[in-house]
Write a protein that holds these residues in place. Structure first.
Motif: not given
Ligand code: LMR
Length: 334
Positions: A108-111, A314-317, A322-325, A327-334
């Motif tokens: 996920a860190f490579d996305l 999206r392609a790597m979900e 899906k949930d991990l991506i 939650s990472m996006n959510k955390q990153a947007a905080k």
């Protein structure tokens, strides 16, 4: 007489065993072999040395940390096998290299473009997401101790890389991550997985035509000498998990493990403090050679790179979760 002899024998036996155990300590400290693939003067290389110093001081020499940099002992894939077998005790592989172990979530860190900044990345690694990722390693016989930083990556080649179309059919070296494979394909490039220690030669011989890495890795391996252009794209992140063989770690005396944990925390703070500075200095050093042109993308070009690579999330979900991506996006947007 008999009693005196027996007493003397007992005294000798006690003294002998005390001398022996003292001798055993002196002769056989607990050895931690810490293997890694980068140069000593990278953020990871320097932090490994800092951990050695702190750990040996804190345990008053009961622990000896032997650091083996630059793939001296093992290359990428081999070092993970060596850790599981107990041939080495500590590693700090990049998060892109955990897929073959069966913990694909680390990819996920490579996305591309998942972290808008280092601060946001830190909130992921230092929070519940980071902790739950490290926990996944336990079933593989590995204990995760910390996340270490490197930084955001640049792209390099012998032609200027300004637009996604410039990547067409280019043989680009990647780490062994399916996300990085998808990222390069999204750009139209032809990704090639190679061990870090083989990259310089592969660029020299033309096995690959370009690569992505952080400036500090590029400069300390002299990759830039084989590349005329470096584009500061910051499209993805490169970081590490510091890991130990679980059986070894669990078998340590409690006070030793506590001292090592503290040493690791201090080394981690040090690593995070120097990583950005080292990467900035390395990029400047590459620029100063005058032989590699450093390209800065215009806002329009940046938007084109994003448009080409963001769909990889999206392609790597299905691979990453899906949930991990999310939650990472959510955390990153905080
Ligand atoms: C790479 O293979 O490019 C990196 O993971 C090397 C490293 O450990 O920073």
């Amino acid at each position: 007489m008999k009693l005196r002899l027996a007493l003397a024998a007992a005294v000798v036996a006690v003294a002998f065993s005390a001398a022996l155990s003292g001798h055993a300590y002196a002769q056989a400290p607990i050895v931690i072999k810490f293997s890694h693939v980068v140069a000593r003067d990278t953020p990871k290389g320097q932090a490994a040395e800092r951990f050695k110093l702190l750990a040996e001081q804190a345990t008053k020499g009961r622990v000896k940390v032997e650091v083996y940099p630059n793939s001296q002992l093992y290359k990428d894939k081999e070092e993970l096998e060596a850790l599981q077998l107990g041939a080495v005790q500590m590693l700090a592989p990049s998060l892109a290299k955990f897929g073959p172990l069966g913990v694909k979530e680390f990819e996920a860190f490579d996305l591309p473009y998942i972290f808008p900044s280092k601060a946001m990345l830190n909130s992921v690694t230092e929070g519940p997401i980071g902790r739950s990722l490290l926990k996944k390693l336990e079933s593989k016989g590995i204990t995760g101790l910390a996340f270490w930083d490197n930084g955001f990556k640049v792209m390099s080649a012998n032609k200027p890389l300004r637009k996604p179309a410039d990547f067409k059919d280019l043989r680009m070296r990647i780490q062994s991550s399916k996300v990085l494979d998808a990222q390069m394909r999204a750009l139209g490039a032809n990704p090639q997985v190679l061990a870090f220690s083989d990259v310089y030669q592969a660029l020299q011989s033309g096995v690959v035509e370009g690569t992505e890495n952080t400036p500090s890795n590029m400069y300390t391996q002299k990759m830039h000498e084989m590349q005329k252009y470096v584009t500061v794209s910051n499209h993805g992140y490169l970081g590490y998990a510091v890991i130990v063989n679980k059986k070894f770690w669990d078998g340590l005396p409690t006070e030793i493990r506590r001292a090592l944990d503290n040493a690791m925390q201090e080394a981690t703070a040090y690593e995070k403090a120097i990583a950005q500075r080292d990467n900035d200095a390395a990029l400047e050093a590459i620029r100063k050679t005058g032989k590699t042109q450093v390209i800065t993308l215009t806002p329009q070009e940046q938007a084109e790179w994003r448009a080409a690579m963001v769909p990889v999330q999206r392609a790597m979900e299905s691979r990453i979760g899906k949930d991990l991506i999310a939650s990472m996006n959510k955390q990153a947007a905080k």
